[in-house]
Design a protein around this motif. Structure first.
Motif, PDB file in Angstrom:
ATOM      1  N   GLY A 105       1.084  -1.007   0.101  1.00 49.85           N
ATOM      2  CA  GLY A 105      -0.067   0.054   0.207  1.00 49.85           C
ATOM      3  C   GLY A 105       0.738   1.243   0.246  1.00 49.85           C
ATOM      4  O   GLY A 105       1.623   1.402  -0.112  1.00 49.85           O
ATOM      5  N   PRO A 106       0.042   2.419   0.282  1.00 47.46           N
ATOM      6  CA  PRO A 106       0.701   4.106   0.244  1.00 47.46           C
ATOM      7  C   PRO A 106       1.912   4.111   1.135  1.00 47.46           C
ATOM      8  O   PRO A 106       1.727   2.480   2.306  1.00 47.46           O
ATOM      9  N   PHE A 107       3.277   4.760   1.062  1.00 42.74           N
ATOM     10  CA  PHE A 107       4.131   4.618   1.951  1.00 42.74           C
ATOM     11  C   PHE A 107       4.042   4.957   2.889  1.00 42.74           C
ATOM     12  O   PHE A 107       3.264   5.875   3.325  1.00 42.74           O
ATOM     13  N   ARG A 108       3.570   4.638   4.143  1.00 44.29           N
ATOM     14  CA  ARG A 108       3.456   5.031   5.441  1.00 44.29           C
ATOM     15  C   ARG A 108       4.478   5.568   6.976  1.00 44.29           C
ATOM     16  O   ARG A 108       3.793   6.203   7.321  1.00 44.29           O
ATOM     17  N   GLY A 109       5.104   6.350   6.330  1.00 46.83           N
ATOM     18  CA  GLY A 109       6.148   7.670   6.896  1.00 46.83           C
ATOM     19  C   GLY A 109       7.561   8.460   6.326  1.00 46.83           C
ATOM     20  O   GLY A 109       7.503   8.691   4.958  1.00 46.83           O
ATOM     21  N   ALA A 110       7.950   8.905   7.057  1.00 53.00           N
ATOM     22  CA  ALA A 110       8.831  10.121   6.073  1.00 53.00           C
ATOM     23  C   ALA A 110       8.826  11.450   5.999  1.00 53.00           C
ATOM     24  O   ALA A 110       7.233  12.162   5.837  1.00 53.00           O
ATOM     25  N   GLY A 111       9.817  11.815   5.790  1.00 54.61           N
ATOM     26  CA  GLY A 111       9.289  13.420   5.182  1.00 54.61           C
ATOM     27  C   GLY A 111       9.280  13.435   3.554  1.00 54.61           C
ATOM     28  O   GLY A 111       9.310  12.083   3.008  1.00 54.61           O
ATOM     29  N   PHE A 112       9.679  14.389   3.060  1.00 49.86           N
ATOM     30  CA  PHE A 112       9.300  14.983   2.164  1.00 49.86           C
ATOM     31  C   PHE A 112      10.254  14.424   1.150  1.00 49.86           C
ATOM     32  O   PHE A 112      10.414  13.796  -0.253  1.00 49.86           O
TER      33      PHE A 112
END
Length: 345
Positions: A105-112
């Motif tokens: 599924g979609p990436f779940r963390g960290a920054g831009f």
């Protein structure tokens, strides 16, 4: 670059037992700082005081590391697999294997910066083109750079080189310099260097006129005046994003210098300054943990840190930072690398 000949020489690396204690202090210190700082992330000191007074311990019901800890684990596993032979291609392959190519599924963390990197990797770009996005100056490399210093204990230049190799997949310019400063500082601390030498080692490995170096110098110059002075010296007023590498790294080193390497004081100073508090406290914790060793971390804080939950990087679930520290210290690294026991399942 700052003149390396002008910085105090670091002590020779310690025996394997002493190095292991510092390695465990660095990576457990990173995870503790991350967990302590996470609730205060993106907050101003006034907001922190209004909600908790002064933070003196965990304020979350179930404290745990965030993306800072899980990406540091990823870095440690990369080093255990490849050591000094690490290449940008291997870093990119690991990001594909452990993050980008997983069907979860979609990436779940960290920054831009991580999001931009993953978009580029999934488009088929590789380093350095994968780092060509809008946020290559973030502290996303700095937050995961401490394992390079642990691995290259007593060799700040090698730690900084490895951080640049690692960072080439996701960062550029000031984002790289921030990671190099952290890696070099931890490497010096791992050899038992005093605080002044740790700071000097970090400054010696980034361009002298970079934003990172200027901010770092301002922070440590103001350190004796306390956290308010450190924050005022480096925070970019009015800028909404708190993950600027020059700012976050300087706040972390300022907190570490203000505490003269004391673990508890360094981490709490970073936490109570707010901004990207999980990252600044994680970096301050890595520096102070490497300086003072794992036994300097309050027992109650250490006990709360369990294996990574995989809340950001599912592939890192189950790995404990102490196991990563042991992989990167003498007597365990070769065996782990030969047996390839370090790879996530």
């Amino acid at each position: 670059m700052a003149a390396i000949a002008c910085i105090p020489s670091a002590p020779a690396p310690e025996d394997s037992a002493g190095r292991r204690e510092r390695a465990r202090g660095a990576l457990l210190g990173l995870a503790v700082g991350d967990a302590l700082g996470a609730p205060a992330e993106n907050m101003r000191p006034s907001e922190i005081r209004a909600r908790w007074g002064r933070i003196t311990g965990y304020v979350a019901e179930h404290p745990a590391g965030t993306d800072d800890t899980e990406y540091a684990i990823l870095t440690g596993l990369l080093l255990a697999r490849h050591g000094s032979a690490l290449t940008p291609e291997q870093v990119g392959a690991a990001w594909h294997e452990w993050i980008a190519d997983r069907c979860e599924g979609p990436f779940r963390g960290a920054g831009f910066s991580e999001r931009g990197t993953l978009e580029n990797l999934r488009r088929g770009l590789a380093a350095p083109l994968s780092a060509q996005h809008r946020h290559p100056w973030s502290d996303g490399l700095a937050m995961r750079a401490a394992p390079h210093g642990v691995f290259a204990a007593g060799r700040p230049a090698e730690a900084a080189r490895l951080a640049a190799v690692d960072g080439s997949v996701s960062h550029d310019g000031e984002g790289i310099y921030g990671g190099q400063a952290v890696a070099a500082g931890v490497a010096a601390a791992m050899a038992g260097a005093p605080v002044v030498t740790v700071v000097a080692a970090a400054l010696a490995l980034v361009p002298e006129d970079s934003w990172t170096a200027r901010s770092l110098r301002r922070a440590v110059t103001a350190a004796h005046l306390g956290e308010r002075a450190v924050r005022s010296a480096v925070v970019v007023g009015g800028y909404p994003w708190t993950d600027l590498a020059p700012e976050a790294v300087a706040l972390a080193f300022g907190a570490y210098a203000a505490a003269d390497g004391d673990f508890e004081q360094a981490v709490l100073t970073a936490v109570n300054m707010g901004r990207d508090a999980d990252t600044t406290a994680a970096v301050a914790g890595a520096l102070a943990g490497a300086t003072r060793g794992v036994h300097a971390i309050p027992e109650a804080w250490a006990a709360a840190i369990g294996p990574a939950r995989g809340s950001c990087l599912p592939a890192m679930a189950g790995h404990h930072v102490l196991d990563i520290a042991d992989l990167l210290t003498p007597g365990t690294f070769v065996l782990a690398a030969d047996n390839d026991t370090e790879a996530p399942t």
